[in-house]
Design a protein around this motif. Structure first.
Motif, mmCIF file in Angstrom:
data_model
loop_
_atom_site.group_PDB
_atom_site.id
_atom_site.type_symbol
_atom_site.label_atom_id
_atom_site.label_comp_id
_atom_site.label_asym_id
_atom_site.label_seq_id
_atom_site.Cartn_x
_atom_site.Cartn_y
_atom_site.Cartn_z
ATOM 1 N N VAL A 1 18.963 -3.200 4.018
ATOM 2 C CA VAL A 1 17.531 -3.518 3.985
ATOM 3 C C VAL A 1 16.723 -2.642 4.941
ATOM 4 C CG1 VAL A 1 15.809 -5.325 4.398
ATOM 5 C CG2 VAL A 1 18.022 -5.936 3.394
ATOM 6 N N LEU A 2 15.651 -2.083 4.385
ATOM 7 C CA LEU A 2 14.635 -1.397 5.179
ATOM 8 C C LEU A 2 13.366 -2.210 4.946
ATOM 9 C CD1 LEU A 2 13.676 1.153 6.757
ATOM 10 C CD2 LEU A 2 13.315 2.255 4.546
ATOM 11 N N CYS A 3 12.801 -2.773 6.015
ATOM 12 C CA CYS A 3 11.667 -3.686 5.831
ATOM 13 C C CYS A 3 10.537 -3.329 6.786
ATOM 14 C CB CYS A 3 12.125 -5.127 6.078
ATOM 15 S SG CYS A 3 10.808 -6.335 5.879
ATOM 16 N N GLU A 4 9.311 -3.397 6.269
ATOM 17 C CA GLU A 4 8.155 -3.202 7.147
ATOM 18 C C GLU A 4 8.261 -4.208 8.297
ATOM 19 O OE1 GLU A 4 5.632 -1.026 7.229
ATOM 20 O OE2 GLU A 4 6.573 0.077 5.590
ATOM 21 N N ASN A 5 7.822 -3.805 9.466
ATOM 22 C CA ASN A 5 7.885 -4.718 10.607
ATOM 23 C C ASN A 5 6.613 -5.568 10.642
ATOM 24 O OD1 ASN A 5 10.015 -4.967 12.634
ATOM 25 N ND2 ASN A 5 8.291 -4.959 14.026
ATOM 26 N N PRO A 6 6.610 -6.758 11.149
ATOM 27 C CA PRO A 6 7.725 -7.521 11.685
ATOM 28 C C PRO A 6 8.719 -8.000 10.622
ATOM 29 C CG PRO A 6 5.693 -8.798 11.750
ATOM 30 C CD PRO A 6 5.328 -7.433 11.318
ATOM 31 N N ILE A 7 9.981 -7.937 11.026
ATOM 32 C CA ILE A 7 11.047 -8.414 10.152
ATOM 33 C C ILE A 7 10.922 -9.923 9.943
ATOM 34 C CG2 ILE A 7 13.519 -8.908 10.333
ATOM 35 C CD1 ILE A 7 13.929 -6.041 11.080
ATOM 36 N N LYS B 1 0.819 -1.212 0.000
ATOM 37 C CA LYS B 1 0.000 0.000 0.000
ATOM 38 C C LYS B 1 0.859 1.272 0.000
ATOM 39 C CE LYS B 1 -0.527 0.263 5.019
ATOM 40 N NZ LYS B 1 0.644 1.081 5.233
ATOM 41 N N ASP B 2 2.104 1.157 0.485
ATOM 42 C CA ASP B 2 2.963 2.335 0.592
ATOM 43 C C ASP B 2 3.967 2.469 -0.547
ATOM 44 O OD1 ASP B 2 1.914 3.550 2.762
ATOM 45 O OD2 ASP B 2 3.273 2.651 4.233
ATOM 46 N N TYR C 1 13.760 -1.678 -0.096
ATOM 47 C CA TYR C 1 12.670 -1.435 0.859
ATOM 48 C C TYR C 1 11.646 -2.538 0.627
ATOM 49 C CZ TYR C 1 8.161 0.381 2.430
ATOM 50 O OH TYR C 1 6.927 0.507 3.005
ATOM 51 N N ILE C 2 11.348 -3.327 1.667
ATOM 52 C CA ILE C 2 10.474 -4.494 1.517
ATOM 53 C C ILE C 2 9.101 -4.237 2.136
ATOM 54 C CG2 ILE C 2 10.207 -6.952 2.077
ATOM 55 C CD1 ILE C 2 13.304 -7.122 2.142
ATOM 56 N N ASP C 3 8.067 -4.415 1.321
ATOM 57 C CA ASP C 3 6.695 -4.261 1.801
ATOM 58 C C ASP C 3 5.848 -5.352 1.135
ATOM 59 O OD1 ASP C 3 4.327 -3.420 2.827
ATOM 60 O OD2 ASP C 3 4.161 -1.605 1.628
ATOM 61 N N THR C 4 5.901 -6.561 1.700
ATOM 62 C CA THR C 4 5.178 -7.717 1.137
ATOM 63 C C THR C 4 4.318 -8.333 2.248
ATOM 64 O OG1 THR C 4 6.957 -9.201 1.806
ATOM 65 C CG2 THR C 4 7.113 -8.263 -0.417
ATOM 66 N N GLN C 5 3.709 -9.494 1.973
ATOM 67 C CA GLN C 5 3.049 -10.240 3.051
ATOM 68 C C GLN C 5 4.082 -10.457 4.159
ATOM 69 O OE1 GLN C 5 -0.530 -10.417 2.636
ATOM 70 N NE2 GLN C 5 -0.258 -12.460 3.474
ATOM 71 N N GLY D 1 5.125 11.385 6.254
ATOM 72 C CA GLY D 1 6.077 11.052 7.317
ATOM 73 C C GLY D 1 7.160 10.064 6.895
ATOM 74 N N LEU D 2 7.010 9.475 5.691
ATOM 75 C CA LEU D 2 7.988 8.464 5.266
ATOM 76 C C LEU D 2 9.371 9.050 4.991
ATOM 77 C CD1 LEU D 2 5.939 6.217 2.794
ATOM 78 C CD2 LEU D 2 7.014 5.491 4.924
ATOM 79 N N ARG D 3 9.400 10.319 4.591
ATOM 80 C CA ARG D 3 10.678 10.894 4.164
ATOM 81 C C ARG D 3 11.717 10.946 5.295
ATOM 82 N NH1 ARG D 3 8.278 16.665 2.504
ATOM 83 N NH2 ARG D 3 6.789 15.253 1.600
ATOM 84 N N TYR D 4 11.257 11.055 6.546
ATOM 85 C CA TYR D 4 12.202 11.120 7.675
ATOM 86 C C TYR D 4 12.913 9.784 7.860
ATOM 87 C CZ TYR D 4 9.439 15.251 8.292
ATOM 88 O OH TYR D 4 8.808 16.430 8.050
ATOM 89 N N MET D 5 12.131 8.712 7.652
ATOM 90 C CA MET D 5 12.705 7.364 7.757
ATOM 91 C C MET D 5 13.662 7.108 6.591
ATOM 92 S SD MET D 5 10.526 3.849 7.747
ATOM 93 C CE MET D 5 9.924 3.943 6.067
ATOM 94 N N ILE D 6 13.257 7.490 5.395
ATOM 95 C CA ILE D 6 14.113 7.272 4.217
ATOM 96 C C ILE D 6 15.420 8.057 4.396
ATOM 97 C CG2 ILE D 6 14.296 7.507 1.700
ATOM 98 C CD1 ILE D 6 11.204 7.448 1.583
ATOM 99 N N ALA D 7 15.298 9.289 4.874
ATOM 100 C CA ALA D 7 16.487 10.143 5.042
ATOM 101 C C ALA D 7 17.459 9.539 6.052
ATOM 102 C CB ALA D 7 16.083 11.540 5.484
ATOM 103 N N GLU D 8 16.937 9.003 7.161
ATOM 104 C CA GLU D 8 17.817 8.403 8.171
ATOM 105 C C GLU D 8 18.492 7.153 7.591
ATOM 106 O OE1 GLU D 8 19.181 9.019 10.884
ATOM 107 O OE2 GLU D 8 19.389 7.252 12.147
ATOM 108 N N PHE D 9 17.712 6.326 6.898
ATOM 109 C CA PHE D 9 18.233 5.083 6.333
ATOM 110 C C PHE D 9 19.365 5.367 5.338
ATOM 111 C CE2 PHE D 9 17.746 1.656 3.047
ATOM 112 C CZ PHE D 9 18.125 0.584 3.843
#
Ligand code: CTP
Length: 465
Positions: A233-239, A154-155, A211-215, A416-424
């Motif tokens: 790797v940046l992955c949606e939680n849970p890892i 979705k993201d 960036y992982i966003d799957t099941q 709000g995603l840009r702050y996470m992307i910037a840190e990563f």
């Protein structure tokens, strides 16, 4: 004595105070020239260094040095008399009064912008040094990070859109299992031009990170393959959904010297980080309880039945655990009060006990809506974060005496995603494998509760007689 005080007073009046502000990232000759010009306007120079959370909240996302490091660099200059940290929007006007400032000086790239301060002091725009800036130095010193997206979540589009606000990253590639879906996604996409339905082929391209966003159940294998292929790797939680798998992935990232970060965007928001700075001052005394609720109806079309059936704890508890764990640390015990339907939890009340008996009370639910606020309660007062607390923009420090309430506002841009992307991406650029905003122990913390819950649902092995 009287004469001394009077003459001292005259002397104080004659001392001209100049103030200037800036980020001063990677201190360069342009900064030095400006600071010397500012000092030459008076006798006493105060330099305001902008705090990282304030900088990030006003859209400056690519600063590489911490506030501490930048403050130290300015303090080391012998012609600077005082260094302060600028933490909020109206501080400049407050400082003019507080320090009885005679001249506010700033580079002429800001010409006109600070005229409103003439009400408090004299504003002076000084010539800027041509050909040098922190932006230029960052570009020259660090490579752009190339990122690929895994899964059509979705993201996905939002992630690509937000990445455009982060100057050190390029996102233009995607992998998903469904060939036709990938084709239609990339067809007229202005950013994501290259599509793959073969993961190995995708990992073989010159991307630095994914960036992982799957099941949720697919995260483990996608992360493992990416790390082994040398990607961050940046992955949606849970890892991972199993304790052993999480441990394995964290040690694999360490071994491969790669950054593995959970994409819990709350952890990277300026207001959320500021909250911990306030908490560290002891303003609410000893923390006795943290209560946080996160619920969602997931009514939008793109949420399939199979998504919701992953359960409220798996989908949402990372957020509540993030707050509880960051404030109270590792729990000594975890008790679940789940409400289950069709074999998955639609609602779960998670009570954790911590050091000195402090309590964590987290409530997560899917298909049910509640007030999504959070309260951190202490022996002197409490911090209230209004709903949706996980998109932290504002928090209040409250006391029994309501007149003493302190309000903190840190608007953020976009979703709000840009702050996470910037840190990563900034961590990768600087060769760092850990984030201070979401440490490996925070990652273990945000996964502990859901792993424990999944474990508790497994059929118990019968003890042998
Ligand atoms: N400054 C200057 N000459 C330069 C760069 C900066 O006089 N070549 C001045 C700015 O006008 C400001 C102060 O130095 O008064 C601090 O600026 P800052 O924004 O920290 O530096 P920049 O190099 O402009 O940073 P960035 O590229 O990140 O905007």
């Amino acid at each position: 004595m009287l004469f001394f005080l009077i003459s001292k007073g005259i002397e104080m009046k004659n001392k001209k105070t100049v103030i200037t502000y800036g980020t001063y990232d990677m201190l360069h000759v342009g900064h030095m020239n400006l600071l010397k010009r500012a000092k030459a306007l008076g006798d006493y120079l105060i330099v305001g260094v902008t705090d990282e959370n304030y900088d990030r909240s006003r859209g400056k996302l690519n600063v590489v040095e911490s506030t501490k490091k930048r403050v130290k660099a300015i303090e080391a200059l012998d012609f600077v008399d005082k260094v302060i940290v600028e933490t909020h929007k109206n501080q400049k006007a407050e400082d003019m009064v507080k320090y009885d400032v005679d001249i506010f000086a700033i580079g002429d790239d800001w010409k006109g912008y600070f005229d409103y301060l003439n009400e408090y002091t004299h504003v002076e725009y000084l010539p800027r040094t041509e050909g040098i800036s922190s932006t230029k130095l960052r570009k020259e010193n660090f490579d752009t990070i190339k990122m690929g997206l895994v899964g059509l979540g979705k993201d996905t589009q939002a992630f690509a859109d937000e990445s455009q606000f982060v100057s050190n990253v390029k996102v233009n590639r995607i992998y998903a299992k469904d060939f036709l879906a990938v084709k239609s996604f990339t067809k007229d996409n202005e950013l994501i031009k290259y599509g793959h339905d073969n993961y190995d082929e995708f990992l073989d391209t010159p991307i630095d990170a994914v960036y992982i966003d799957t099941q949720l159940s697919e995260h483990y294998i996608y992360i493992k393959k990416a790390l082994l292929a040398g990607k961050h790797v940046l992955c949606e939680n849970p890892i991972a959904l199993e304790k052993d798998e999480l441990k394995e992935l964290l040690s694999l990232a360490k071994k491969e010297k790669k950054l593995l970060l959970s994409a819990v965007k709350t952890a990277f928001l300026p207001a959320f980080n500021q909250l911990f700075k306030e908490l560290d001052t002891g303003v609410i005394g000893d923390v006795k309880e943290v209560r946080a609720t996160r619920t969602s109806l997931y009514k939008e079309k793109h949420y399939s039945d199979s998504f919701i059936k992953q359960g409220a704890t798996n989908i949402l508890s990372s957020y509540t655990s993030l707050l509880v764990n960051k404030v109270l640390g590792k729990p000594k015990s975890i008790t679940f009060f789940p409400q289950e339907e069709d074999g998955y939890d639609i609602n779960n009340l998670i009570v954790t006990k911590h050091k000195n008996g402090a309590l964590g009370i987290a409530n997560v639910a899917v298909g049910m809506k509640s007030e999504g606020d959070a309260v951190i309660s202490g022996t002197k007062g409490y911090i209230y974060i209004p709903a949706p607390w996980w998109l932290t923009k504002k928090f209040e420090v409250r006391f029994e005496d309501t007149h003493k309430t302190l309000v903190f506002n840190y608007e953020f841009e976009g979703c709000g995603l840009r702050y996470m992307i910037a840190e990563f991406t900034s961590l990768i650029q600087r060769g760092k494998n850990k984030s201070k905003m979401l440490t490996p122990s925070d990652i273990v913390g945000i996964n502990r509760v859901l792993l424990e819950y999944n474990d508790s649902k497994k059929p118990k092995k019968k003890k042998e007689k």
